[in-house]
Structures are given as structure tokens and as C-alpha cells.
Design an enzyme around this catalytic site. Structure first.
Site, mmCIF file in Angstrom:
data_model
loop_
_atom_site.group_PDB
_atom_site.id
_atom_site.type_symbol
_atom_site.label_atom_id
_atom_site.label_comp_id
_atom_site.label_asym_id
_atom_site.label_seq_id
_atom_site.Cartn_x
_atom_site.Cartn_y
_atom_site.Cartn_z
ATOM 1 N N LYS A 28 60.231 14.669 67.511
ATOM 2 C CA LYS A 28 60.156 13.981 68.836
ATOM 3 C C LYS A 28 60.875 14.749 69.750
ATOM 4 O O LYS A 28 61.854 15.521 69.572
ATOM 5 C CB LYS A 28 60.577 12.711 68.565
ATOM 6 C CG LYS A 28 62.098 12.786 68.328
ATOM 7 C CD LYS A 28 62.566 11.526 67.836
ATOM 8 C CE LYS A 28 64.086 11.291 67.367
ATOM 9 N NZ LYS A 28 64.258 10.142 66.979
ATOM 10 N N TYR A 244 79.590 23.950 95.251
ATOM 11 C CA TYR A 244 79.495 22.847 96.270
ATOM 12 C C TYR A 244 80.723 21.890 96.090
ATOM 13 O O TYR A 244 81.537 21.675 95.097
ATOM 14 C CB TYR A 244 78.338 22.185 95.593
ATOM 15 C CG TYR A 244 77.011 22.704 96.047
ATOM 16 C CD1 TYR A 244 76.815 23.261 96.940
ATOM 17 C CD2 TYR A 244 76.035 22.911 94.509
ATOM 18 C CE1 TYR A 244 75.287 24.130 97.090
ATOM 19 C CE2 TYR A 244 74.877 23.585 94.732
ATOM 20 C CZ TYR A 244 74.550 24.398 96.102
ATOM 21 O OH TYR A 244 73.354 24.923 96.030
HETATM 22 C C1 LIG Z 1 65.279 10.295 65.922
HETATM 23 C C2 LIG Z 1 64.861 9.429 64.599
HETATM 24 C C3 LIG Z 1 65.389 9.808 63.517
HETATM 25 C C4 LIG Z 1 66.311 11.076 63.392
HETATM 26 O O1 LIG Z 1 67.604 10.752 63.679
HETATM 27 P P1 LIG Z 1 68.506 12.050 63.402
HETATM 28 O O2 LIG Z 1 69.928 11.261 63.775
HETATM 29 O O3 LIG Z 1 68.095 13.132 64.451
HETATM 30 O O4 LIG Z 1 68.701 12.500 61.958
HETATM 31 C C5 LIG Z 1 64.988 9.382 62.410
HETATM 32 N N1 LIG Z 1 64.353 8.245 62.425
HETATM 33 C C6 LIG Z 1 63.815 7.633 63.557
HETATM 34 C C7 LIG Z 1 63.220 6.232 63.553
HETATM 35 C C8 LIG Z 1 64.187 8.242 64.815
HETATM 36 O O5 LIG Z 1 63.812 7.620 66.132
#
Ligand SMILES: *Cc1c(COP(=O)(O)O)cnc(C)c1O
Length: 355
Positions: A28, A244
Site C-alpha cells: 500500500k 525563510y
Molecule cells: C500496513 C499494514 C501491515 C504492515 O504493517 P508493517 O508495520 O509495515 O509491517 C499489515 N497489515 C495491515 C492490515 C496493514 O494495514
């Protein structure tokens, strides 16, 4: 940004070996900003990878459009109007509402996973409300069922509680009878790091594929480096301000380099006055506000010329800048830092395991 796809593949193998089960590689957020298409192509034919996790229909569709035919599980709830599109693109939904389960079945016999909330209070059916889904689960058995940990630290006792709630939820909806071969998956990166082998059927690492967190129990290879060129150099006098708002003032005569990265690339504004970069082996401080396209660093103690390379993350030897250390410079999480690099920064892929 340089991404070593071979290192991601080795990390996946080691995580699967430690967990003792295949992986849902979580891609994702465009694979946490590293580029989901490239990462998916690298991992698609790995025995240790059962499928990929995405968070939206669009993320899944992009992988399908780019020739990925692996299993795709959308771990985030979607609205009912998105279900036909998911079915069309072969994306497996995570469902938890009776009406959505009915609608999915009306579309065909494709797989779905039951999302169970055991304490994160974010998404899925509440663990103490599964009795109400018993009947519909019996009529529409899911392929998988999962929950997600809330812990962000190793010694957090919340895991035990969440796992007992998960078991109770599965019993309450009589999963053993409804779907004797249901695929259970719970462990994220921290879960894999803190316990092995996994008591479930799959594990769902995201961040650890990309080299963090390292816990000593699995050796993860570093995956990325972030670099920028020195594009301007000047000397400022004592009392002159830089960038800035003038929040940094030279205490005495200083030599400054301007490097070609800014917050439009994901190099955070919170690094202003806080971060360090490495130029020709010397650690140099970021001075003043990080601007959209340029960042100023104090190179008074470094050898430095136009075109030289500044290392912002990664690099070699004792001058390495670890992802977690850099995130701490800006008081943000390594996750947030990584996904930010999906903005403008060009990604260059290599494969350290290549021929
Ligand atoms: C993002 C996510 C993971 C992975 O988590 P990490 O801490 O990056 O290993 C696993 N399961 C779900 C449902 C997630 O949303």
C-alpha cells in the site's frame, strides 16, 4: 532515491523463513513510497510471497494494469459501490458488514477475507460482535480472516489481549465449521520480529521488507539511499540569517552548500535546523528552513564542491544514515518519512542480487 530490489527480495525470504509461513507483502501507499509496480514485479514469483496487500481499489488496479496477476488483498474497507470494480479487477476485499458480504456473493463466488477489529478500533467487525455474523459467515465462508495489532513497541502487552479476542471472535462466528481451511493472518513487521514461528497461516509485513525495524533476530538488508547534489555554495558572515524566516543565524563565518532536495521531494520541513547529511565523509548540519526545492547545509568542516553528492539516507560505513535516525531528526515515524518520498523524487532501481 536508489531502491535495491534485490535487498527487498532477500528481506522477504528472511521474513518468511523466520515467520515459517508465506507472506502477504504489504504494498500500500505505492509500496511505502518505494514504487509498488517495481517491488511487485520483483516479488511476484517468489515462493515465499502468497500475494500482495493494497489499501484501495486504485492501488490494486494499477498493479493489474502493469501485468501483476498475483493475489491482491485490499486490507482496508471499501464502500459498497466499489465492490463491482474489485470483482472485475480480481481484487479480494476485506469485509465485515453483513450487507457487503451479501453483495459480494451476489457478484459471484470470489474470495473475501473477514476483517476483525480486536482493539485498534479502526476497521473491521468488533471482536465482541461476531455472533451477529455467524449466520452469514456460515452461508458465505470467507477465504481468510485477520486482525491487526495496535502495538508499536516490542514489550507491549496488548498483543496477548488482541490474540485472545481474535480466537474468541473466530469461535463466536463458528469459523471452524463455516470455513475449516480459513487462512488466518495477523503478524505485521513487529509481530514477525517479536515472535517466531507465526501461529497463523500467513504474515503481513510491510515496513520490514524495506529494511526496518531491525531487531537482531532477522538480519534485514538496507534497501534505500536518498541522495542530492550540491548546486550552490556560499560563505556567510557572523549574524547573517539563512533561509525563510531567518530562524538560523551564522554564529561566525560559515561555508554553506545548497543541495537539490526539498519538501516537494519528501525531505521534510521538520528537518529544518535538525537533520544531518553526509558530504564527502563528513556529517553536516541542515541549517535554516528546508524549502520546497532546496536545503542548506553547513559544510564549513567538509570538503565540498558543486556537483558533489550529499547522502541524506543510507550510504556506507560509519557515515551511514539509518532511516530511523533520519526520521528521528524530524520527529516523524520512519513510515511517514518513506511514503513522503513518493512525491517528486526520481526513483532509480537496482538489483544487488542480479547477474
Ligand atoms: C500496513 C499494514 C501491515 C504492515 O504493517 P508493517 O508495520 O509495515 O509491517 C499489515 N497489515 C495491515 C492490515 C496493514 O494495514
Amino acid at each position: 532515491m536508489e531502491v535495491d530490489l534485490g535487498a527487498i527480495r532477500r528481506n522477504a525470504e528472511r521474513l518468511a523463513e523466520r515467520a515459517g509461513v508465506p507472506l502477504i507483502a504489504m504494498l500500500k501507499g505505492d509500496a511505502y513510497g518505494l514504487g509498488a509496480i517495481a517491488v511487485a514485479h520483483m516479488l511476484a514469483n517468489e515462493n515465499s510471497v502468497w500475494g500482495f496487500g493494497v489499501a484501495t481499489v486504485e492501488e490494486g488496479a494499477v498493479l493489474r494494469d502493469n501485468g501483476i496477476d498475483s493475489r491482491l488483498l485490499c486490507c482496508t474497507p471499501v464502500t459498497p459501490d466499489e465492490l463491482p470494480q474489485m470483482q472485475k479487477r480480481g481484487i479480494t476485499p476485506s469485509l465485515s458488514r453483513a450487507e457487503d458480504i451479501e453483495q459480494w456473493r451476489a457478484l459471484g463466488t470470489d474470495a473475501w477475507h473477514l476483517a476483525i477489529d480486536t482493539g485498534l478500533n479502526r476497521a473491521g467487525a468488533r471482536w465482541d460482535e461476531l455472533l451477529s455474523l455467524r449466520e452469514i459467515v456460515a452461508r458465505n465462508p470467507p477465504e481468510g480472516a485477520f486482525t491487526h495489532f495496535l502495538a508499536t513497541a516490542v514489550d507491549d502487552a496488548s498483543r496477548t489481549l488482541q490474540e485472545s479476542r481474535f480466537s474468541k471472535a473466530l469461535a463466536d462466528c463458528d469459523m471452524k465449521r463455516a470455513a475449516p481451511n480459513v487462512i488466518l493472518h495477523v503478524d505485521n513487521s513487529l509481530g514477525i520480529a517479536t515472535r517466531a514461528p507465526s501461529p497463523y497461516h500467513l504474515a503481513r509485513p510491510g515496513m520490514s521488507l524495506f529494511g526496518w525495524p531491525e531487531r537482531g533476530v532477522v538480519t534485514l538488508d538496507p534497501v534505500l539511499g536518498v541522495f542530492a547534489r550540491v548546486i550552490d555554495i556560499r560563505t556567510v558572515q557572523a549574524g547573517e540569517s539563512v533561509s525563510y524566516g531567518g530562524i538560523w543565524t551564522a554564529p561566525d563565518v560559515r561555508r554553506l552548500a545548497t543541495i537539490s532536495i526539498g519538501h516537494a521531494d519528501g525531505y521534510r520541513r521538520s528537518f529544518s535546523n535538525n537533520a544531518k547529511v553526509v558530504i564527502n565523509g563528513t556529517r553536516c548540519a541542515v541549517v535554516g528552513i528546508v524549502t520546497m526545492d532546496m536545503t542548506m547545509v553547513d559544510v564549513s568542516a567538509a570538503e565540498c564542491g558543486i556537483g558533489d553528492v550529499a547522502t541524506l539516507i543510507g550510504g556506507r560505513g560509519n557515515q551511514r544514515l539509518e532511516l530511523s535516525e533520519v526520521a528521528a531528526f524530524g520527529d516523524i515515524s520512519p513510515y511517514e518519512l518513506l511514503v513522503g518520498f513518493k512525491l517528486r523524487l526520481p526513483h532509480v532501481y537496482s538489483d544487488s542480487s542480479g547477474p
